[in-house]
Design an enzyme around this catalytic site. Structure first.
Site, mmCIF file in Angstrom:
data_model
loop_
_atom_site.group_PDB
_atom_site.id
_atom_site.type_symbol
_atom_site.label_atom_id
_atom_site.label_comp_id
_atom_site.label_asym_id
_atom_site.label_seq_id
_atom_site.Cartn_x
_atom_site.Cartn_y
_atom_site.Cartn_z
ATOM 1 N N SER A 1 -0.366 3.367 -0.831
ATOM 2 C CA SER A 1 -0.666 4.139 0.370
ATOM 3 C C SER A 1 0.441 3.893 1.391
ATOM 4 O O SER A 1 1.397 3.167 1.126
ATOM 5 C CB SER A 1 -2.013 3.707 0.957
ATOM 6 O OG SER A 1 -1.869 2.447 1.587
ATOM 7 N N LYS A 2 0.257 4.472 2.557
ATOM 8 C CA LYS A 2 1.264 4.369 3.608
ATOM 9 C C LYS A 2 1.554 2.924 4.017
ATOM 10 O O LYS A 2 2.636 2.605 4.476
ATOM 11 C CB LYS A 2 0.796 5.147 4.845
ATOM 12 C CG LYS A 2 1.365 6.538 4.905
ATOM 13 C CD LYS A 2 1.223 7.126 6.295
ATOM 14 C CE LYS A 2 2.520 7.109 7.065
ATOM 15 N NZ LYS A 2 3.473 8.110 6.665
ATOM 16 N N ARG A 3 0.552 2.070 3.839
ATOM 17 C CA ARG A 3 0.748 0.664 4.191
ATOM 18 C C ARG A 3 1.925 0.037 3.447
ATOM 19 O O ARG A 3 2.491 -0.959 3.877
ATOM 20 C CB ARG A 3 -0.508 -0.143 3.821
ATOM 21 C CG ARG A 3 -1.632 -0.088 4.802
ATOM 22 C CD ARG A 3 -2.783 -0.963 4.335
ATOM 23 N NE ARG A 3 -3.255 -0.549 3.007
ATOM 24 C CZ ARG A 3 -3.208 -1.301 1.924
ATOM 25 N NH1 ARG A 3 -2.723 -2.518 1.981
ATOM 26 N NH2 ARG A 3 -3.651 -0.851 0.764
ATOM 27 N N GLU B 1 9.590 11.141 3.572
ATOM 28 C CA GLU B 1 9.845 9.841 4.203
ATOM 29 C C GLU B 1 10.964 9.089 3.494
ATOM 30 O O GLU B 1 11.762 8.416 4.132
ATOM 31 C CB GLU B 1 8.561 9.000 4.219
ATOM 32 C CG GLU B 1 7.584 9.469 5.273
ATOM 33 C CD GLU B 1 6.212 8.817 5.138
ATOM 34 O OE1 GLU B 1 5.623 8.502 6.164
ATOM 35 O OE2 GLU B 1 5.730 8.636 4.004
#
Ligand code: GLU
Length: 460
Positions: free
Chosen positions: A233-235, A243
């Protein structure tokens, strides 16, 4: 000529293209374009936009842009799934007419009650009421076998599968039906997709059987985890292709790294040019275990690709990313020091925008009289350099300062660096001074000396 493989990438445009999706796209592309698919194949791009609320034109545009950036091209499409609704309805009607499906008003409550009455695990069997949702009949006998190149063969007991809803009461077909019809009509031979779709496969195979159609080769590629073992995930850092691009990764390095997320040629090789991937990739070597996306590994691979770029190529990419021009000289002396394109500006932006504003670095390096003295001596030696002002002469001049003053290198280089760059990091000091040129070097040193001695510094 019949293509060896016909594969598809079928993203749902409910957000940006994520790393997992990009990896699926890449594997399909490698099969279509490389030798692992048995010869020249074809890739179809299908946009699964049937979730009308979450599927936006912006998301579709982002996905197309991400694929283009990655260098993943396709032979057909983008086919919009929503545009095929009539065809889906036609197949539903065909299944009803043939007696393979029926209409039932049974909802979740009825299904629950049915199961409770039949021992808890039994698959729901409804009765034809001539109205309601359309359900596909699942046979009571036998098993449904899903055969997967990566995960092997699994059998599902038919008696435990619910009669499958293939269209809602309002007639709109559900997702599994749409996928099957679209794949069949497109002549898809291999379905390569994320392991999160594995549990859907027996249902989809039942639809194929009812249609009397052969099954494609299935390959469910492993899920992606972060280095902590949790679902990616983005974490875990950059999560979408956009990105990665904005963080300054090169598409060829991203392709290389994505290929390794679940696939390997042997246990040791980590660098593959795209040509090598096209030659070597095969589904047989894809692992069924979750793969770990580790941005540090990507950085490492990216750094190597970046250092191998020609200076012209590197400069062009930096100029595209920063929107600036005239970066060639700074690019040349930064190439060995950066791992991503985005690291260039923090390292070398001071050439163009003036010294960075780093009061801590100034205080530490130029706050005391030792630093200022060393800087003053460096200025004197540099000012005496005859033309041409180049790296060798800069080095010779600063070496004389070290010898004359009994300095350690950093006692002189850091003050010079902070005067020019405003901070303690820059490309190599001789290269930096040489590239900055005589006038700017002396002017920045004068400004630094003036500022640090408390006398108003002239701008520049
Ligand atoms: N649209 C699905 C997704 O984005 C893929 C379905 C499939 O490949 O069959 O996860």
């Amino acid at each position: 000529m019949v293509a060896a493989v016909r594969v598809r990438f079928a993203p749902s445009p409910t957000g940006a293209l994520h790393i997992g999706g990009a990896r699926t796209a890449l594997y399909n592309w490698l099969l279509a374009r490389g030798t692992g698919g048995g010869g020249p194949g074809e890739l179809v791009l299908r946009i699964e936009d049937t979730d009308r609320e979450r599927s936006t034109p912006e998301n579709v545009a982002q996905i197309l842009e991400a694929l283009e950036w990655l260098g993943i091209d396709y032979d057909e499409g983008p086919v919009m799934q929503s545009g095929r609704a009539e065809r889906h309805a036609e197949v539903v009607a065909q299944l009803v007419d043939a007696g393979h499906a029926y209409r039932s008003t049974a909802g979740p409550e009825e299904v629950k009650a049915y199961k409770a009455a039949h021992g808890g695990a039994a698959g729901f069997r409804g009765t034809d009421e001539g109205e309601g949702a359309v359900r596909l009949r699942i046979p009571d006998e036998g098993t449904t076998v899903v055969s997967d190149v990566i995960r092997g063969e699994s059998s599902f007991v038919n008696a435990l599968l619910d009669d499958l809803v293939i269209a809602r009461a309002d007639g709109t077909p559900i997702y599994h039906l749409a996928v099957i019809v679209d794949d069949l009509d497109a002549g898809i031979t291999h379905v390569v997709r994320g392991a999160d779709h594995y549990s859907n496969t027996p249902k989809q195979v039942r639809i194929l059987k009812a249609l009397g159609a052969p099954e494609p080769v299935y390959a469910h590629v492993p899920l992606l985890h972060g280095p902590d073992g949790k679902k990616l995930s983005k974490r875990h850092g950059a999560a979408s292709v956009q990105e990665l691009r904005d963080a300054g990764y090169l598409p060829e390095a991203v392709r290389n790294y994505l290929a390794l997320l679940g696939w390997g040629y042997d246990d040791t090789t980590t660098f593959f040019t795209t040509e090598q991937l096209l030659e070597r990739f095969s589904l047989e070597r894809v692992s069924r275990n979750p793969a770990v996306f580790d941005e540090q590994k990507l950085r490492h691979i990216n750094g190597r690709y970046l250092r191998e770029l020609s200076l012209d190529d590197l400069t062009a990419r930096l100029e595209t990313l920063t929107g600036r021009s005239g970066l060639r000289g700074a690019a040349a002396i930064s190439q060995e020091k950066i791992s991503t394109l985005a690291e260039f500006w923090p390292l070398a932006g001071f050439f163009f925008d003036g010294p960075a504003d780093d009061p801590k670095a100034r205080a530490k390096v130029l706050g005391g009289s030792d630093g200022r003295d060393a800087l003053a001596r460096a200025r004197e030696a540099l000012a005496e350099i005859p033309d041409p002002w180049d790296e060798a002469q800069v080095e010779a001049a600063l070496t004389r300062v070290l010898e004359a003053g009994g300095y350690k290198p950093r006692e002189v280089y850091q003050p010079v660096r902070v005067a020019l760059a405003g901070t303690t990091v820059s490309p190599g000091i001789f290269e930096t001074v040489a590239l900055m040129g005589r006038d700017a070097t002396l002017a920045r040193i004068d400004a630094a000396l003036a500022a640090e001695s408390g006398v108003g510094a002239p701008e520049g």
